[in-house]
Write a protein that holds these residues in place. Structure first.
Motif, PDB file in Angstrom:
ATOM      1  N   ALA A 102       0.864  -1.158  -0.032  1.00 30.70           N
ATOM      2  CA  ALA A 102       0.004   0.036  -0.117  1.00 30.70           C
ATOM      3  C   ALA A 102       0.877   1.180   0.010  1.00 30.70           C
ATOM      4  O   ALA A 102       0.269   2.351  -0.381  1.00 30.70           O
ATOM      5  N   GLU A 103       2.113   1.055   0.335  1.00 31.21           N
ATOM      6  CA  GLU A 103       3.035   2.446   0.333  1.00 31.21           C
ATOM      7  C   GLU A 103       3.859   2.253  -0.892  1.00 31.21           C
ATOM      8  O   GLU A 103       4.607   3.303  -0.981  1.00 31.21           O
ATOM      9  N   LEU A 104       3.491   1.399  -1.849  1.00 31.58           N
ATOM     10  CA  LEU A 104       4.398   1.499  -3.104  1.00 31.58           C
ATOM     11  C   LEU A 104       3.394   2.028  -4.329  1.00 31.58           C
ATOM     12  O   LEU A 104       2.166   1.807  -4.148  1.00 31.58           O
ATOM     13  N   SER A 105       4.105   2.393  -5.267  1.00 26.91           N
ATOM     14  CA  SER A 105       3.106   3.090  -6.738  1.00 26.91           C
ATOM     15  C   SER A 105       3.082   1.580  -7.180  1.00 26.91           C
ATOM     16  O   SER A 105       3.834   0.548  -6.997  1.00 26.91           O
ATOM     17  N   GLY A 106       2.127   1.774  -8.329  1.00 26.43           N
ATOM     18  CA  GLY A 106       2.023   0.647  -9.142  1.00 26.43           C
ATOM     19  C   GLY A 106       3.172   0.003  -9.734  1.00 26.43           C
ATOM     20  O   GLY A 106       3.425  -1.357  -9.735  1.00 26.43           O
ATOM     21  N   GLY A 107       3.924   0.904 -10.336  1.00 31.56           N
ATOM     22  CA  GLY A 107       5.184   0.512 -10.732  1.00 31.56           C
ATOM     23  C   GLY A 107       6.179  -0.308 -10.010  1.00 31.56           C
ATOM     24  O   GLY A 107       6.838  -1.200 -10.289  1.00 31.56           O
ATOM     25  N   GLN A 108       6.170   0.200  -8.769  1.00 31.11           N
ATOM     26  CA  GLN A 108       6.940  -0.159  -7.608  1.00 31.11           C
ATOM     27  C   GLN A 108       6.497  -1.686  -7.102  1.00 31.11           C
ATOM     28  O   GLN A 108       7.169  -2.403  -7.078  1.00 31.11           O
ATOM     29  N   GLN A 109       5.087  -1.894  -7.134  1.00 28.50           N
ATOM     30  CA  GLN A 109       4.580  -3.090  -6.889  1.00 28.50           C
ATOM     31  C   GLN A 109       4.998  -4.097  -7.935  1.00 28.50           C
ATOM     32  O   GLN A 109       5.267  -5.321  -7.561  1.00 28.50           O
ATOM     33  N   GLN A 110       4.864  -3.721  -9.360  1.00 25.41           N
ATOM     34  CA  GLN A 110       5.384  -4.641 -10.262  1.00 25.41           C
ATOM     35  C   GLN A 110       6.869  -4.994 -10.337  1.00 25.41           C
ATOM     36  O   GLN A 110       7.307  -6.112 -10.510  1.00 25.41           O
ATOM     37  N   ARG A 111       7.606  -3.775  -9.727  1.00 21.62           N
ATOM     38  CA  ARG A 111       8.952  -4.483  -9.625  1.00 21.62           C
ATOM     39  C   ARG A 111       9.337  -5.510  -8.432  1.00 21.62           C
ATOM     40  O   ARG A 111       9.909  -6.281  -8.414  1.00 21.62           O
ATOM     41  N   VAL A 112       8.452  -5.267  -7.682  1.00 25.00           N
ATOM     42  CA  VAL A 112       8.440  -6.267  -6.406  1.00 25.00           C
ATOM     43  C   VAL A 112       8.149  -7.537  -6.936  1.00 25.00           C
ATOM     44  O   VAL A 112       8.757  -8.518  -6.833  1.00 25.00           O
ATOM     45  N   ALA A 113       6.945  -7.552  -7.618  1.00 28.34           N
ATOM     46  CA  ALA A 113       6.528  -8.965  -8.056  1.00 28.34           C
ATOM     47  C   ALA A 113       7.447  -9.428  -9.268  1.00 28.34           C
ATOM     48  O   ALA A 113       7.523 -10.634  -9.253  1.00 28.34           O
ATOM     49  N   LEU A 114       8.217  -8.696 -10.078  1.00 29.30           N
ATOM     50  CA  LEU A 114       9.307  -9.322 -10.913  1.00 29.30           C
ATOM     51  C   LEU A 114      10.359  -9.777 -10.093  1.00 29.30           C
ATOM     52  O   LEU A 114      11.148 -10.828 -10.372  1.00 29.30           O
ATOM     53  N   ALA A 115      10.841  -9.075  -9.219  1.00 30.47           N
ATOM     54  CA  ALA A 115      12.000  -9.710  -8.070  1.00 30.47           C
ATOM     55  C   ALA A 115      11.491 -10.894  -7.549  1.00 30.47           C
ATOM     56  O   ALA A 115      12.303 -11.677  -7.270  1.00 30.47           O
ATOM     57  N   ARG A 116      10.092 -10.938  -6.840  1.00 32.91           N
ATOM     58  CA  ARG A 116       9.685 -12.321  -6.465  1.00 32.91           C
ATOM     59  C   ARG A 116      10.049 -13.284  -7.457  1.00 32.91           C
ATOM     60  O   ARG A 116      10.269 -14.372  -7.104  1.00 32.91           O
ATOM     61  N   ALA A 117       9.441 -13.205  -8.706  1.00 32.50           N
ATOM     62  CA  ALA A 117       9.715 -14.177  -9.954  1.00 32.50           C
ATOM     63  C   ALA A 117      11.265 -14.468 -10.323  1.00 32.50           C
ATOM     64  O   ALA A 117      11.375 -15.705 -10.569  1.00 32.50           O
TER      65      ALA A 117
END
Length: 260
Positions: free
Chosen positions: A158-173
């Motif tokens: 909730a403290e991240l922008s959409g782009g930052q959340q997608q970066r986190v999702a990519l890092a998880r992948a």
């Protein structure tokens, strides 16, 4: 079998490449039965070469998402074979298939699918936590650095922008160093500027980290980031274009649309 070929090479020394890739052999998927049966995939043979970025495109209903879901082990094929590295998914037990998906396949989707109560760091390492494994600190630091998340790992979604959340999702992948990352319309919920950033990061994951990426997209500009584009039509592979540009992809899509 049509095999995608590399059209781009990163500058300088080549990074280490994953040992495996994914491929399908005469993959067929039929939904339903009898007169109402729909053949979503019809004997599709395609290779996603290791260390390369492949885009999957085609008109609506061409079988793009079905191909990705079957190749990623999320759906069972009606016939044919799917391989990740040298493992045939259809020959695995449910337990072994679950383990393979968790450890050797990464996923990035439109919906970021982050757990809201976990920090970015905990979301990134979640696949390894579920497997009872400890992330390699050096690899974690590398992924976080490449994806520019160093000052965000303690934040919740909730403290991240959409782009930052997608970066986190990519890092998880990427954290498990999978054989392949499947990305299903990864920029679909992002504005054009943020979407371009995510595509640049996917490109960088291939060039800088040696990752293998297969991405479903409808956007010719997104597809132009790939080394090759696999075009589907009517459930089959219609064409494979190496070294795509947005204009070439758009022209090819118009041709396919005119035939549908």
């Amino acid at each position: 079998m049509k095999e995608t070929a590399a059209a781009r090479k990163p500058p300088g020394a080549s990074p280490p490449r994953p040992s495996g890739s994914a491929h399908t052999e005469r993959l067929t998927k039929v939904h339903g039965s009898g007169p109402m049966a729909v053949r979503a995939l019809d004997e599709v043979s395609v290779v996603f070469p290791a260390g390369r970025f492949t885009a999957i495109m085609g008109p609506s209903g061409a079988g793009k998402s079905t191909l990705m879901h079957c190749a990623a082990g999320l759906e069972d094929a009606t016939s044919g074979k799917v391989f990740v590295g040298d493992e045939e998914l259809g020959a695995l037990s449910d337990r072994r298939l679950t383990r393979l998906r968790r450890e050797r396949i990464g996923f990035v989707f439109q919906a970021f699918n982050l757990l809201p109560t976990l920090t970015a760091r905990d979301n990134i390492v979640l696949p390894m936590t579920l497997a009872g494994r400890t992330p390699d600190p050096e690899w974690f630091d590398t992924v976080v650095r490449v994806l520019r998340l160093g000052d965000r790992v303690a934040h919740r979604p909730a403290e991240l922008s959409g782009g930052q959340q997608q970066r986190v999702a990519l890092a998880r992948a990427l954290i498990t160093r999978p054989d392949i990352v499947f990305a299903d319309e990864p920029t679909g919920n992002l504005d054009s500027r943020t979407g371009a950033e995510v595509l640049t990061l996917l490109r960088g994951a291939v060039d800088d980290l040696g990752q293998t990426v297969a991405m479903v997209t409808h956007d010719p500009v997104a597809a132009a980031h790939a080394d090759a584009v696999v075009f589907l039509a009517d459930g089959g592979v219609d064409d494979v274009v190496d070294g795509p540009t947005a204009d070439r992809v758009l022209d090819r899509m118009r041709e396919l649309g005119g035939r549908s």
